[in-house]
Design an enzyme around this catalytic site. Structure first.
Site, PDB file in Angstrom:
ATOM      1  N   THR A  32      16.439  27.742 -14.390  1.00 21.23           N
ATOM      2  CA  THR A  32      17.177  28.948 -13.964  1.00 21.23           C
ATOM      3  C   THR A  32      18.461  29.107 -14.781  1.00 21.23           C
ATOM      4  O   THR A  32      18.760  30.183 -15.286  1.00 21.23           O
ATOM      5  CB  THR A  32      17.511  28.831 -12.453  1.00 21.23           C
ATOM      6  N   GLN A  44      11.508  26.181   0.498  1.00 23.53           N
ATOM      7  CA  GLN A  44      10.178  26.615   0.989  1.00 23.53           C
ATOM      8  C   GLN A  44      10.334  27.218   2.380  1.00 23.53           C
ATOM      9  O   GLN A  44       9.943  26.638   3.377  1.00 23.53           O
ATOM     10  CB  GLN A  44       9.228  25.427   1.023  1.00 23.53           C
ATOM     11  N   LYS A  58      15.960  37.530 -12.466  1.00 20.48           N
ATOM     12  CA  LYS A  58      15.094  36.382 -12.781  1.00 20.48           C
ATOM     13  C   LYS A  58      13.744  36.516 -12.095  1.00 20.48           C
ATOM     14  O   LYS A  58      13.669  36.969 -10.955  1.00 20.48           O
ATOM     15  CB  LYS A  58      15.806  35.104 -12.313  1.00 20.48           C
ATOM     16  N   ASP A  80      25.382  28.485  -8.611  1.00 22.56           N
ATOM     17  CA  ASP A  80      24.113  28.438  -7.871  1.00 22.56           C
ATOM     18  C   ASP A  80      24.227  27.366  -6.791  1.00 22.56           C
ATOM     19  O   ASP A  80      25.136  26.540  -6.829  1.00 22.56           O
ATOM     20  CB  ASP A  80      22.958  28.106  -8.840  1.00 22.56           C
ATOM     21  N   ASP A 117      20.395  34.476 -10.363  1.00 20.25           N
ATOM     22  CA  ASP A 117      19.313  35.252  -9.737  1.00 20.25           C
ATOM     23  C   ASP A 117      19.891  35.983  -8.525  1.00 20.25           C
ATOM     24  O   ASP A 117      21.034  35.743  -8.128  1.00 20.25           O
ATOM     25  CB  ASP A 117      18.101  34.364  -9.370  1.00 20.25           C
ATOM     26  N   ASP A 130       0.817  -1.219   0.000  1.00 21.77           N
ATOM     27  CA  ASP A 130       0.000   0.000   0.000  1.00 21.77           C
ATOM     28  C   ASP A 130       0.852   1.271   0.000  1.00 21.77           C
ATOM     29  O   ASP A 130       0.333   2.379   0.119  1.00 21.77           O
ATOM     30  CB  ASP A 130      -0.941   0.008   1.210  1.00 21.77           C
ATOM     31  N   ARG A 155      10.496  33.878 -11.356  1.00 19.23           N
ATOM     32  CA  ARG A 155       9.999  32.509 -11.546  1.00 19.23           C
ATOM     33  C   ARG A 155       8.534  32.549 -11.948  1.00 19.23           C
ATOM     34  O   ARG A 155       7.716  33.175 -11.294  1.00 19.23           O
ATOM     35  CB  ARG A 155      10.193  31.682 -10.265  1.00 19.23           C
ATOM     36  N   THR A 167      15.233  21.686 -12.240  1.00 16.52           N
ATOM     37  CA  THR A 167      14.755  21.454 -13.603  1.00 16.52           C
ATOM     38  C   THR A 167      15.669  22.069 -14.652  1.00 16.52           C
ATOM     39  O   THR A 167      15.478  21.859 -15.847  1.00 16.52           O
ATOM     40  CB  THR A 167      13.365  22.078 -13.795  1.00 16.52           C
ATOM     41  N   GLU A 207       3.199   2.083   2.253  1.00 19.93           N
ATOM     42  CA  GLU A 207       3.794   2.415   3.550  1.00 19.93           C
ATOM     43  C   GLU A 207       5.240   1.933   3.608  1.00 19.93           C
ATOM     44  O   GLU A 207       5.575   0.910   3.017  1.00 19.93           O
ATOM     45  CB  GLU A 207       3.026   1.724   4.689  1.00 19.93           C
TER      46      GLU A 207
HETATM   47  C1  R5P Z   1      16.488  29.167  -6.384  1.00 19.96           C
HETATM   48  O1  R5P Z   1      16.483  30.206  -5.776  1.00 19.96           O
HETATM   49  C2  R5P Z   1      17.651  28.220  -6.369  1.00 19.96           C
HETATM   50  O2  R5P Z   1      18.821  28.829  -5.921  1.00 19.96           O
HETATM   51  C3  R5P Z   1      17.895  27.657  -7.753  1.00 19.96           C
HETATM   52  O3  R5P Z   1      18.222  28.703  -8.628  1.00 19.96           O
HETATM   53  C4  R5P Z   1      16.665  26.967  -8.276  1.00 19.96           C
HETATM   54  O4  R5P Z   1      16.075  26.221  -7.269  1.00 19.96           O
HETATM   55  C5  R5P Z   1      17.025  26.041  -9.412  1.00 19.96           C
HETATM   56  O5  R5P Z   1      15.851  25.405  -9.829  1.00 19.96           O
HETATM   57  P1  R5P Z   1      15.623  25.091 -11.365  1.00 19.96           P
HETATM   58  O6  R5P Z   1      16.833  24.370 -11.847  1.00 19.96           O
HETATM   59  O7  R5P Z   1      14.373  24.257 -11.385  1.00 19.96           O
HETATM   60  O8  R5P Z   1      15.404  26.409 -12.048  1.00 19.96           O
END
Ligand code: R5P
Length: 317
Positions: free
Chosen positions: A230, A101, A196, A222, A173, A41, A198, A227, A43
């Site tokens: 950025t 987050q 930048k 960074d 960014d 299930d 988002r 993904t 878990e």
């Molecule tokens: C955001 O502030 C982080 O420092 C990265 O720039 C971001 O999380 C990268 O995410 P992604 O590759 O999806 O743009």
């Protein structure tokens, strides 16, 4: 070789056993594994192979994809250790998920980082050791110690013979500006910042670049690549402003979710340098250089086991 009065006990979760074994080998101690099961299930349950009674246990578990499974497994590992009589439970989490987050960007949103902090404590974790957490302010979310290690020296060393005489360090960014400044100072090159915005989880827009990048070789830095949106948007903005067609990308955590690497392969990105804070993928459309965090983690474990300061390894962003 360290002569331990009490050798550190490393227990690997299932997310990154290669790294856990490497850390244990670097410390000349055995690496134990948890037995992780997933029921029909969905878990999960974990159990420990051997006794941890009265031990200080180092649980190594990174929380990359699949995030929920790896995170929950770590929580269950903490619980299993405490119930089995461990004296202290230290979570080594090379990549700490949910760190982005850290606030509500809009009303009625959750703040995942706070929930994760509370969950770690609820699972009887006494201390968390993580590398290049998205924001240093996260420490304030935890009432247990959060040791925030820095991979900066490691990544700087991994750059090798990057052509600094024609280079420019670029923050993709504003959030990465301090990191870019640190690299620019260490390499003695100018820096630039991409503006930048988002739009969604996978797409970002840029509205300008502060700093001169014309004919310069960019090094985009960074904390993490998820993904790839950025980095893709930053590279396009730099190319539109006439940078050299040889871009190096450097980040601590190379998650490369979805088609991130395909996105990069359509651009003149000649080098991608990350750490092994998360496991590598198999086939990739371009070569990825991975600097290992093994020594950094082994030094942190050794310092904690010997009651020494972690200060030389700590990131003060
Ligand atoms: C955001 O502030 C982080 O420092 C990265 O720039 C971001 O999380 C990268 O995410 P992604 O590759 O999806 O743009």
């Amino acid at each position: 070789m360290t002569s331990w009065t009490e050798p550190p006990l490393i227990v690997a979760g299932s997310s990154h056993r290669v790294l856990a074994r490497a850390v244990a080998e670097a410390l000349h101690v055995p690496c134990r594994h948890v037995i992780a099961e997933t029921y029909a299930d969905g878990e999960q349950q974990v159990s420990l192979e051997e006794s941890v009674r009265n031990e200080r246990v180092f649980l190594l578990q990174t929380t990359s994809v699949p995030v929920e499974r790896n995170l929950f497994e770590l929580l269950l590992m903490g619980d299993a250790c405490r119930r089995a009589g461990a004296r202290e439970v230290i979570a080594l989490v090379p990549y700490l998920a949910y760190a982005r987050q850290d606030r509500r960007a809009r009303g009625r949103e959750s703040v995942g980082a706070r929930v994760v902090a509370d969950l770690m404590e609820a699972a009887h974790v006494d201390r968390v050791v993580a590398i290049d957490v998205h924001t240093a302010a996260l420490e304030g979310f935890f009432s247990i110690p959060l040791e925030h290690l820095s991979a900066f020296p490691l990544l700087l060393g991994a750059l090798g013979d990057w052509p600094r005489e024609r280079g420019v360090v670029v923050a993709p960014d504003l959030g990465a500006a301090k990191l870019a400044q640190r690299f620019a100072r260490a390499l003695d090159v100018p820096m630039a910042v991409v503006q930048k915005t988002r739009i969604s989880d996978t797409s970002v827009e840029t509205s300008g670049v502060t700093g001169d990048v014309r004919d310069r070789v960019p090094l985009i830095v960074d904390d993490m690549i998820s993904t790839g949106g950025t980095i893709e948007a930053a590279a396009q903005a730099l190319l539109a402003r006439g940078c050299a067609r040889s871009i190096t990308v450097l980040a601590t955590h190379g998650l490369f979710v979805g088609n991130a690497l395909e996105r990069f392969s359509r651009l003149p990105i000649t080098r991608v340098v990350v750490t092994d804070s998360v496991p590598g993928h198999g086939e990739a459309p371009l070569r990825i250089e991975r600097a290992s965090v093994t020594t950094l983690l082994a030094q942190a474990v050794s310092a904690l086991a010997l009651g020494q300061s972690l200060e030389p390894m700590i990131s003060h962003q």
